[in-house]
Design a protein around this motif. Sequence first.
Motif, mmCIF file in Angstrom:
data_model
loop_
_atom_site.group_PDB
_atom_site.id
_atom_site.type_symbol
_atom_site.label_atom_id
_atom_site.label_comp_id
_atom_site.label_asym_id
_atom_site.label_seq_id
_atom_site.Cartn_x
_atom_site.Cartn_y
_atom_site.Cartn_z
ATOM 1 N N TRP A 1 -8.679 -5.123 5.315
ATOM 2 C CA TRP A 1 -8.893 -4.058 4.334
ATOM 3 C C TRP A 1 -10.277 -3.478 4.580
ATOM 4 O O TRP A 1 -11.294 -4.136 4.356
ATOM 5 C CB TRP A 1 -8.766 -4.640 2.931
ATOM 6 C CG TRP A 1 -8.772 -3.687 1.778
ATOM 7 C CD1 TRP A 1 -9.602 -3.737 0.700
ATOM 8 C CD2 TRP A 1 -7.894 -2.581 1.539
ATOM 9 N NE1 TRP A 1 -9.298 -2.746 -0.192
ATOM 10 C CE2 TRP A 1 -8.246 -2.010 0.292
ATOM 11 C CE3 TRP A 1 -6.844 -2.011 2.259
ATOM 12 C CZ2 TRP A 1 -7.589 -0.902 -0.252
ATOM 13 C CZ3 TRP A 1 -6.182 -0.909 1.722
ATOM 14 C CH2 TRP A 1 -6.548 -0.367 0.491
ATOM 15 N N GLY B 1 -7.717 2.211 -3.552
ATOM 16 C CA GLY B 1 -7.721 2.326 -2.100
ATOM 17 C C GLY B 1 -8.286 3.630 -1.582
ATOM 18 O O GLY B 1 -8.317 3.856 -0.363
ATOM 19 N N GLY C 1 -5.029 3.957 2.692
ATOM 20 C CA GLY C 1 -5.567 3.203 1.571
ATOM 21 C C GLY C 1 -5.065 3.636 0.207
ATOM 22 O O GLY C 1 -4.721 2.784 -0.624
ATOM 23 N N ARG D 1 -5.912 0.095 5.750
ATOM 24 C CA ARG D 1 -5.523 -1.251 6.160
ATOM 25 C C ARG D 1 -5.228 -1.267 7.642
ATOM 26 O O ARG D 1 -4.536 -0.386 8.148
ATOM 27 C CB ARG D 1 -4.288 -1.713 5.375
ATOM 28 C CG ARG D 1 -3.994 -3.195 5.489
ATOM 29 C CD ARG D 1 -2.658 -3.546 4.857
ATOM 30 N NE ARG D 1 -1.528 -3.120 5.703
ATOM 31 C CZ ARG D 1 -0.251 -3.333 5.410
ATOM 32 N NH1 ARG D 1 0.079 -3.949 4.285
ATOM 33 N NH2 ARG D 1 0.702 -2.936 6.242
ATOM 34 N N VAL E 1 -5.712 -7.468 0.787
ATOM 35 C CA VAL E 1 -7.039 -8.052 0.976
ATOM 36 C C VAL E 1 -7.007 -9.444 1.598
ATOM 37 O O VAL E 1 -8.061 -9.992 1.931
ATOM 38 C CB VAL E 1 -7.826 -8.075 -0.357
ATOM 39 C CG1 VAL E 1 -8.011 -6.652 -0.875
ATOM 40 C CG2 VAL E 1 -7.131 -8.939 -1.407
#
Length: 380
Positions: A320, A354, A347, A359, A169
Amino acid sequence: MDVTADPLLLLRDRTSLKWRSYPNDVLPMFVAEMDYPLAPPIGDALIAAVRRSDTGYVAPENPLADAFAGFALRRWGWRVDPDHVTSTTDVSVAIVETIRHTITPGERVVINPPIYPPFFDLVPEAGGEIVEVPLLSGVGGWALDLDGIERAFAAGARAYLLCNPQNPVGHPHSVEDLTAVAELAARYDVTVISDEVHAPLTHTDGSFTPFLTVSPEAAEHGICVTSASKAWNLAGLKCALIVTASERTRHVVTGMPEEVQWRTSQFGLIASVAAFTDGEEWLDGVIAAIQANRALLAELLALMLPGVIYAQPHASYLAWLDLRALGWGDDPAGIALDRAQVALHSGPMFGTQGNGFARLNLACSPEVLTEAISRLATIA
């Protein structure tokens, strides 16, 4: 210093994982490798080492600890004692060895998903049992779940594997959260292993605080693991640092087998010294390029994929993306690859938090980033 990404034609000559995992019609934006050319001081140092055939073992007395201490003081005001700095091959090895010498087999180790996927493997490799205390998110941004961490400590967890700044993140944890963690660690006699490999990439509007500096309790119970690998794109050169600030934690490191330190690569050490000593101008240029790309990504998503939720990071080069509105299932990276030829990082690999996320690597040219989002928009 202006730093720009290499063109795709040149990048595809690279032989690293990023450029050999997929066919040339795929845009690789998954693994944490940057598309920028190597910092000139690092390249010069490596070329000079080759020319003098300096390819042997790392010397016990070398300039790495002093180089890192100088960088930490300039960058964060952190006064590192070079005698408390030990090198090894990479951050993952540093994490495993530190956990292994902190817990007894079967004891619990806290992590905060969504988190760097290898954390889920490194803890059991070191003999630990994972306890998940997910990050909190809300209108104020990301935060550690301090109540959840205390419950885990009170229930017997012996170590806490912290990621600061947090991957994926891009959040540098606040001084308040870190200070509270240190107080809990002291209360419950827990060792905090702080992975700070993304710290040099903190953005100009972010604020990174080394864990060992927040309080006497942090210095007593914390161990930092870090490297030049992410900030200067040196993952293949294999050199990481374990940093302590108390005799208690130094004893953990000196209790490791000598082989842990001997695993350091000579080229990795040479490159890391050059990075920490002479690489800051290049690093600042890279951070400027990343910040421009993070803003560009926000504009592209608002224009082409308005359903995607994205909070701009304040450290590193990873975005993210909440793709749940697109209806691409728990692992939207699979759809992106199969239908748009864009390789994102899955994720769910970052934990169940996730699911529906992916990502994306921002350390590329604006043109590649624009092309990637354009491709995704065509299948949305």
